[in-house]
Design an enzyme around this catalytic site. Sequence first.
Site: not given
Lengths: 1120, 393
Positions: B267, B361, B363
Amino acid sequence: MPRREDLRSVLVIGSGPIVIGQACEFDYSGTQACRVLMQEGIRVSLVNSNPATIMTDPEFADATYVEPITRDVLEKVIAKERPDAVLPTLGGQTALNAAVDLHESGILAKYGVELIGAGIETIRAGEDRKRFKDIVTGLGSEVPRSHICHTMDDCLAATADLGYPVVIRPSFTLGGSGSGIARSETELRRLAGAGLDASPVTEVLLEESILGWKEFELELMRDRHDNVVVVCSIENIDPMGVHTGDSVTVAPAMTLTDREYQHMRDVAIAVVRAVGVDTGGCNIQFAVNPRTGRMVVIEMNPRVSRSSALASKATGFPIAKIAARLAIGYTLDEIRNDITGETPASFEPALDYVVVKVPRFAFEKFPGADPELTTHMKSVGEAMAIGRSFPEALQKALRSLENRAAPFSWDGPPGDREELLARCAVPHDGRMSTVHQALRAGATVADVAGVTGIDPWFVDQIQAIEEIAQRLAEAPAPARPGPELDTAALWTAKRAGFSDAQIGQLKDLPEDQVRLLRHAFGIRPVYLTVDTCAAEFAARTPYLYSTYDEQTEVPPGGAPKVIILGSGPNRIGQGIEFDYACVHASFALTAAGYETVMVNCNPETVSTDYDTSGRLYFEPLTLEDVLEVVHAEQQSGPVAGVIVQLGGQTPLGLSRALAAEGVPVVGTSPEAIHLAEDRGEFGAVLEAAGLPAPRYGTALSYDEAKVVADEIGYPVLVRPSYVLGGRGMEIVYDDATLEDYVGRAAAASPGHPVLIDRFLDDAIEIDVDALYDGEELFLGGVMEHIEEAGIHSGDSACALPPITLGRADIARIRESTEAIARGVGVRGLLNVQYAMAAGVLHVLEANPRASRTVPFVSKATATPLAKAAARIMMGTSVAGLRAEGILPATGDGGTLPLDAPIAVKEAVLPFGRFRDARGQGVDTVLGPEMRSTGEVMGIDEAFGTAYAKSQAAVYGPLPVKGRVFVSVANRDKRSMVFPVKRLADLGFEIWATEGTGEVLRRNGVRATIVRKHSDGPGPGDEPDIVARILAGQVDLIVNTPFGSPGQSGPRLDGYEIRTAAVRRGVPCVTTVQGLGAAVQGIEAIQRGEVGVRSLQEYAARLRAVPVRGDTPPDRPGTAS
Amino acid sequence: MAGNGTARSSGPDVPAILVLEDGTTFRGTAFGADGETFGEMVFNTGMTGYQETLTDPSYCRQIVAMTAPHIGNTGINDEDPESRRIWVSGYVVREPARLASNWRSQRSLDAELRAQGVTGIAITGTRALTRHLRERGAMRAGIATGTTDSGALRERVLASPQMTGADLAREVSTDAAYTVSPPDGVGVRYRVAAVDLGIKAATPLAMARLGCQVTVLPAASTADEILSGGPDGVFFSNGPGDPAAAGYAIDAVRGVLARGVPVFGICLGSQLLGRALGLGTYKLRFGHRGVNQPVKDLATGQVQITSHNHGFAVAMPDGAAAGTTFATDFGPAQITHVNLNDGVVEGLRLLDRPAFSVQYHPEAAPGPHDAAGLFAKFCALMDGARGGAHAQA
Ligand SMILES: Nc1ncnc2c1ncn2[C@@H]1O[C@H](COP(=O)(O)OP(=O)(O)O)[C@@H](O)[C@H]1O
Ligand SMILES: Nc1ncnc2c1ncn2[C@@H]1O[C@H](COP(=O)(O)OP(=O)(O)O)[C@@H](O)[C@H]1O
Ligand SMILES: [Mg+2]
Ligand SMILES: [Mg+2]
């Protein structure tokens, strides 16, 4: 990866007749598949015995075989077409099972045909519950504990381990048929017994009960490059224990955190990969323990399903269409998202609205059937609604059901709290309203959640609806305009999905009054787009739903628009046939340069595919909702007309009210419709035309009824005057029964008279579909029923062209039909039912609309009646349509050449799916009340073969040898002798009950007498006939009901025999006429005359095939 | 069953207004804390994960509108937050839950917003708002409760700071370094320095599960500070604000690259790597905020459904097309991933040095786990850099 070039010819297998658990969602998926394959330039051949489907239109395949979906037929088609591949994943369980059978019988190998969509191993892994569980546990995920059983002893042993209640689920069945929940050994023996019978591999799974857990479904797609997307999550509001097909469901899931949802998604993707679904869609069901979050996998279907149709409509992501593209080798990123036109199909739809699906049941048709909802699907249809909040969607869905009792109601006191809570606890049709009444009666959200297992969040949403209702009720009457509060309360109510009728109930105002006020306050819905992406990108496909929100998204219209009102949820008497007519109208009018606008709320259908019409409004078909759509469309451009004649009784019933509101209803005028629908008015029309009709009278009391009966004479046919679809019809032979009936009718609906007709005995019933433009009558088809009048036209088999009617009869039928069309003032389609008794042609009724038989007639005669009707409604003449080539240049369905093929329609009845509370089957006697869910068509050169095919399509092939059991009513004893003798000559062994047996013997037919069920087992416990049937010793049953057709309270023997037949799947003929036809069929098969021929081949003989161009080309952007 | 049937939001409806800088006004009712708040107006299309979204530091100084109508259904629990607090400056929903129902729920969303002083508004027209932002682009906005005076509020919106040029990473970052160790049973195999530009809790945990001992450092850490502990690899996290305004972080990335230590950025971290390589960054019209974005890995041709939250993106290098190689101060580089919806650059890598980044992302939290494998890829890179010393089994 581009598409596979090695696939040049593909065979698509359809799903056959509409049955509970397998309805028109497979016409939707199949139609999409055929369209895609044809666009790709692949030769498409199709096998599907269901004539009512759109996919079996000649224009959707190169070779359309309306033939039974049996192994030998499929082999014949494969031998003839030599396809490169078979695509079975879009035809439901039927097609999947057929594919497995083709594989196991070596036919695929023999002809070197590949299975695409899902390979045999994948099908097995997904469908074989044991193997599936091993795969899931192998991935480290959980499934309910279970044991596979092949015998009753296995079952008892398993239950000893699992304990009661225990869930029984047969392998390879559909809609949970044969499954259930056993709470005791008796129930276990019953359900497991039925389950073992139901499973094609006599295998059932006994499973730990997780009743009351939350149930979810995910719809996934995977391509051959291993890209996987989850198209939609669906949450069942009714917790585990109610089949998803019978549950109220909502999309997207409402009560999962991201962690829980992503875990479910991870497991689903792992399962799809392990099972090996590599080019298509599938659905996986999960259960979640609401107290601990423990998640288990319930099952998967490695094919498109009812849920994937729902998911497609709910998201705008066309699963079947994309599955078909994946099956021929494309990958998701190569396929464009039709709705946005820019983004690819390799994404997961984001919804900014809520979708609710509610099931529609038909218990009233099966008195005695156990109405408790369980793991075995019982609903016959469903409605879906879209709203910007759950309450809005739920209330729209409930009113879409067209069942007075379904929407939340405030009329009268709610009733007793405890009693209501007790009722909520047992899953039943209408549970949501019971929940609402319980809340009204003061039950708390926790109370209701506690007894039902429904997530408190949903219960609280219903509580919210109740609170809004209360606030509205308390607000000063909107009749006094001005005070901010009124409009505010009204807005809030409309946002929560309240109908004007409900608001009227609360404010004690008539519905139209509420509408006036609402419009005066400027409170109207806007229409938002189902755009797959929550407005992140612009949508180019006008797929709209109403909501009380901001900024309408109705695009401005160019060409004059025609609004077509669909038929709503499937129900017995009004099903896919009407969707067929609406879709055809849409195609025909698009081709004629109109912009078509479809309004419907049935997620299973082709009409609610955004590809079908210029614009799609997913809306309830109530007066209020339709008026708003018409208004919105008029705002956006000229509306040339609104069509109410094609969607069955639902839109027809709206015609007068619509016209009264100034809506331009086209075709047969509302007044004319009234002429045909109103018994008295219609009588006058017949009078004027000098056409005989059964004598009749009406009565409010038994005394009045007796007077009528005495005057017209028994037997009489009685029915409540206010219902349709033959509801509540009975044939009455004596005063006692008449008194009883009138008593019941009066109780059921006080103040409504009972209609009493002279019942025509031994009459041949004839169904006619015709077109009339005011000048010329086009006789679409004349169908001769095989069963005599007295068995509902929807339930009796019929032949087209008629097999015993002469030229003179047809001429008379033509004149009568024309007289009625003229007298009533029909513009478009007309359906007339006649009964020919003692040479006299009686008019039973006329329906000024598309009928159930339109698709059948259109296919049997290669004439697109519904298309023609739509054009006539818009002003084109029959002559004009003949000139255009839409109708044949000369002649019509009444002048078919002698070598025309014979088509036989046979009805499919759902008796097998219902059990009464004690687990006994429900009777299969046919009567004047329609109870079939679907139909098949058999078409061939001669009647016998065509009939045999129709039977094969319903029950599996007619036997060509073995044992026939005969037991008929006295009045049939004479007429059965000859056909039974013929069976004996054909080599069948004849068994009979005493009376029947004697008559046969006297006529020189050797018949073995077997014990009646009522005699019970004999000496040396010689089994009675029912036992023998269940033991599989009988190959064909001939049993005409004692007493009269349709008589309630069946004589037990016949009842036991017929239910045993259903349970064992033995062909069972219940009329002498049917027997005659069966004999001809058996002879034909024995002579080995049964071949296969495509509709296109027949059409080529009858007239030029409808050109492929008849299908409107897909909107740009649909091609990948 | 914690939370079930509890935590009903209280009080009668208080009026509230949402005003955009172009004057567009939405009227609704107050949700969460009373008061007034300002920020950049953005929308998020995720249908799950409001709790993770609210606590994602990348939403600092933004007013987030959820396109999914029903928000708060599963309440709030203490396991799912992605950081120590809610970061959004304002919250816009359509149908706030009246009741939180989930076995893990501890309190209602409304209560949580009040407790953390976050002002929100419930409006009918969340879709109209989304379409407006889609057409006009993200813009400044304000929410005020208990008033209907949109004119006054607009004045203050126009006075509020712009997102372009804003350096917010330092605002959300940790002030002191802290360490996240592998869970019991997992040995320490790598030491990772993670620069917190707005890091989410799920990120260090994802690395720790693979045997990384993650030292999370303040945003302003210099290359020397970052490398002082001799980490096997350096991670640059997601975060709020305009990458162009975070020069200090760009220098840090360059410093680390110069030493050849493996780098992984996501990001904002990816945008910083881009700038460190000399590429431009720009502001997207309305950004990517959701959990359904299709990203194609140009090497494998595979498509992953990914979780996004960004308003800025790396500009395609002039002349170079996705997949082609282009030159940088640190040797040849490639665009490795693109967004199939709009072609936005989603991934970068250096060919001669151990450095790569993605715009999305891995995660997740919220969102699909399709990209979780990237952390293993980072570990492999660290193995490689150590001459495969700890080559993975
Ligand atoms: N172990 C179980 N305990 C309670 N209910 C169950 C169980 N397994 C299935 N059910 C219920 O039975 C329904 C039908 O089961 P399913 O496996 O989906 O069969 P089908 O193939 O007919 O869809 C499910 O929708 C669920 O509500
Ligand atoms: N007078 C009659 N004599 C014999 N059978 C009749 C008579 N009237 C109706 N029937 C039978 O009842 C069935 C249903 O009646 P119909 O008037 O067609 O009602 P519906 O509106 O349900 O079609 C018909 O298909 C026919 O078989
Ligand atoms: Mg199921
Ligand atoms: Mg009829």
